[in-house]
Design a protein around this motif. Structure first.
Motif, PDB file in Angstrom:
ATOM      1  N   THR A  66       0.808  -1.220   0.000  1.00 21.82           N
ATOM      2  CA  THR A  66       0.000   0.000   0.000  1.00 21.82           C
ATOM      3  C   THR A  66       0.844   1.274   0.000  1.00 21.82           C
ATOM      4  OG1 THR A  66      -0.235  -0.016   2.413  1.00 21.82           O
ATOM      5  CG2 THR A  66      -1.899  -1.196   1.134  1.00 21.82           C
ATOM      6  N   GLY A  67       2.093   1.171   0.462  1.00 28.41           N
ATOM      7  CA  GLY A  67       2.959   2.337   0.419  1.00 28.41           C
ATOM      8  C   GLY A  67       3.218   2.799  -1.003  1.00 28.41           C
ATOM      9  N   LEU A  68       3.215   1.852  -1.946  1.00 30.91           N
ATOM     10  CA  LEU A  68       3.499   2.192  -3.345  1.00 30.91           C
ATOM     11  C   LEU A  68       2.407   3.058  -3.962  1.00 30.91           C
ATOM     12  CD1 LEU A  68       4.992  -1.099  -4.856  1.00 30.91           C
ATOM     13  CD2 LEU A  68       6.210   0.894  -3.969  1.00 30.91           C
ATOM     14  N   ILE A  69       1.169   2.936  -3.486  1.00 31.38           N
ATOM     15  CA  ILE A  69       0.109   3.736  -4.102  1.00 31.38           C
ATOM     16  C   ILE A  69       0.240   5.209  -3.703  1.00 31.38           C
ATOM     17  CG2 ILE A  69      -1.455   1.787  -4.385  1.00 31.38           C
ATOM     18  CD1 ILE A  69      -3.024   2.686  -1.993  1.00 31.38           C
ATOM     19  N   SER A  77      10.546   3.144  -5.547  1.00 29.27           N
ATOM     20  CA  SER A  77      11.338   3.044  -4.320  1.00 29.27           C
ATOM     21  C   SER A  77      12.396   4.143  -4.201  1.00 29.27           C
ATOM     22  CB  SER A  77      12.015   1.674  -4.236  1.00 29.27           C
ATOM     23  OG  SER A  77      11.036   0.664  -4.073  1.00 29.27           O
ATOM     24  N   LYS A  78      12.542   4.969  -5.211  1.00 28.60           N
ATOM     25  CA  LYS A  78      13.569   6.017  -5.172  1.00 28.60           C
ATOM     26  C   LYS A  78      13.329   6.976  -4.008  1.00 28.60           C
ATOM     27  CE  LYS A  78      14.620   5.817 -10.088  1.00 28.60           C
ATOM     28  NZ  LYS A  78      14.445   6.447 -11.403  1.00 28.60           N
ATOM     29  N   HIS A  79      14.429   7.431  -3.421  1.00 31.62           N
ATOM     30  CA  HIS A  79      14.362   8.246  -2.202  1.00 31.62           C
ATOM     31  C   HIS A  79      13.528   9.509  -2.385  1.00 31.62           C
ATOM     32  CE1 HIS A  79      15.614   9.823   1.682  1.00 31.62           C
ATOM     33  NE2 HIS A  79      15.918  10.965   1.084  1.00 31.62           N
ATOM     34  N   GLU A  80      13.722  10.210  -3.513  1.00 34.05           N
ATOM     35  CA  GLU A  80      13.009  11.476  -3.701  1.00 34.05           C
ATOM     36  C   GLU A  80      11.500  11.276  -3.822  1.00 34.05           C
ATOM     37  OE1 GLU A  80      14.678  10.295  -7.816  1.00 34.05           O
ATOM     38  OE2 GLU A  80      15.316  10.227  -5.717  1.00 34.05           O
ATOM     39  N   ILE A  81      11.098  10.109  -4.358  1.00 32.11           N
ATOM     40  CA  ILE A  81       9.665   9.823  -4.443  1.00 32.11           C
ATOM     41  C   ILE A  81       9.120   9.515  -3.051  1.00 32.11           C
ATOM     42  CG2 ILE A  81       7.925   8.231  -5.361  1.00 32.11           C
ATOM     43  CD1 ILE A  81       9.641   7.989  -7.884  1.00 32.11           C
ATOM     44  N   GLY A  82       9.918   8.822  -2.254  1.00 31.90           N
ATOM     45  CA  GLY A  82       9.512   8.545  -0.875  1.00 31.90           C
ATOM     46  C   GLY A  82       9.318   9.812  -0.065  1.00 31.90           C
ATOM     47  N   GLU A  83      10.222  10.778  -0.256  1.00 34.57           N
ATOM     48  CA  GLU A  83      10.106  12.053   0.455  1.00 34.57           C
ATOM     49  C   GLU A  83       8.842  12.792   0.026  1.00 34.57           C
ATOM     50  OE1 GLU A  83      12.187  13.485   2.953  1.00 34.57           O
ATOM     51  OE2 GLU A  83      12.641  11.352   2.983  1.00 34.57           O
ATOM     52  N   ALA A  84       8.572  12.775  -1.279  1.00 31.91           N
ATOM     53  CA  ALA A  84       7.365  13.443  -1.793  1.00 31.91           C
ATOM     54  C   ALA A  84       6.113  12.735  -1.284  1.00 31.91           C
ATOM     55  CB  ALA A  84       7.388  13.455  -3.321  1.00 31.91           C
ATOM     56  N   ALA A  85       6.159  11.402  -1.240  1.00 28.97           N
ATOM     57  CA  ALA A  85       5.000  10.632  -0.783  1.00 28.97           C
ATOM     58  C   ALA A  85       4.662  10.931   0.668  1.00 28.97           C
ATOM     59  CB  ALA A  85       5.265   9.139  -0.964  1.00 28.97           C
ATOM     60  N   LYS A 119       4.540  10.548  -7.404  1.00 28.07           N
ATOM     61  CA  LYS A 119       5.294  10.542  -8.666  1.00 28.07           C
ATOM     62  C   LYS A 119       4.495  11.202  -9.779  1.00 28.07           C
ATOM     63  CE  LYS A 119       7.849   7.582 -11.876  1.00 28.07           C
ATOM     64  NZ  LYS A 119       7.219   8.087 -13.100  1.00 28.07           N
ATOM     65  N   ALA A 120       3.189  10.971  -9.797  1.00 22.26           N
ATOM     66  CA  ALA A 120       2.341  11.589 -10.821  1.00 22.26           C
ATOM     67  C   ALA A 120       2.389  13.115 -10.715  1.00 22.26           C
ATOM     68  CB  ALA A 120       0.908  11.083 -10.683  1.00 22.26           C
TER      69      ALA A 120
END
Length: 214
Positions: free
Chosen positions: A35-38, A77-85, A44-45
């Motif tokens: 669920t973290g990926l959604i 899984s990229k760090h910058e996407i995680g920060e944005a998420a 990312k979008a």
């Protein structure tokens, strides 16, 4: 079995719940959702469209378009996407949309395995199996460090350790759906366990519940 069987797996970052969840889904032929990926896909979008991360209405619109079948773990899984998420995931409108989408996913036949932070407490508090996977912050940081090193990257253990602690504080301290074990969750501490041992422990729990639901 008259209704789809849901397995809810929660826990902090790098505790091993993703690896465990995928293996469980394979074992039982169930659908799996990280669920973290959604939330990462929503972020990312926004990034891809050059949109601000603090526009809740736009983030909600993007959340409605997330394709659960097209989640690319390597990219997301990229760090910058995680920060944005982490910024998008605290928005109530985004959470409402994605909570309903997760509940709909959990009703897929013949069963589902959902892993995240609030599956057993918010998404499916009625799930017949709830497992809370945890490990010490030191062990989780070491796993992440080894993961990066094994992939040929360079990593700073202390920085990763601090990041793990920050994420724990953020996840456990948030007002909406904080990370915590459900009262009836089975606790699985993987600090001293191999993935095989963790899988066998989880399988015993699941098999017992499946026999009760047969």
């Amino acid at each position: 079995m008259t209704t789809p069987f849901t397995i809810a797996i929660d826990g902090p970052a790098a505790a091993g719940k993703g690896t465990l969840s995928r293996r469980i889904a394979d074992q039982y032929g169930f659908h799996h959702l990280d669920t973290g990926l959604i939330y990462r896909a929503t972020a990312k979008a926004l990034l891809d469209a050059g949109l601000p991360l603090n526009d809740e209405a736009m983030a909600e619109a993007m959340a409605r378009k997330v394709d659960f079948g097209g989640l690319d773990r390597a990219v997301l899984s990229k760090h910058e996407i995680g920060e944005a998420a982490s910024k998008v995931a605290v928005m109530p409108a985004v959470r409402r949309v994605l909570v309903e989408a997760q509940r709909a996913f959990s009703r897929k036949e013949p069963g589902t395995v959902l892993d995240g932070r609030d599956i057993g407490t918010v998404i499916r508090p009625d799930a017949p199996v709830k497992i809370y996977v945890t490990a010490s912050a030191e062990v989780r940081a070491k796993r992440r460090y080894d993961e990066i090193a094994d992939a040929g990257g360079s990593a700073d253990y202390q920085a990763i350790f601090e990041d793990v602690k920050r994420r724990d504080e953020r996840d456990m301290g948030r007002a909406d759906s904080p990370l915590r074990p459900a009262e009836d969750a089975h606790l699985l501490d993987t600090s001293e366990m191999s993935i095989e041992a963790a899988f066998q422990a989880a399988k015993s729990i699941i098999d017992a519940a499946l026999s009760r639901n047969a």
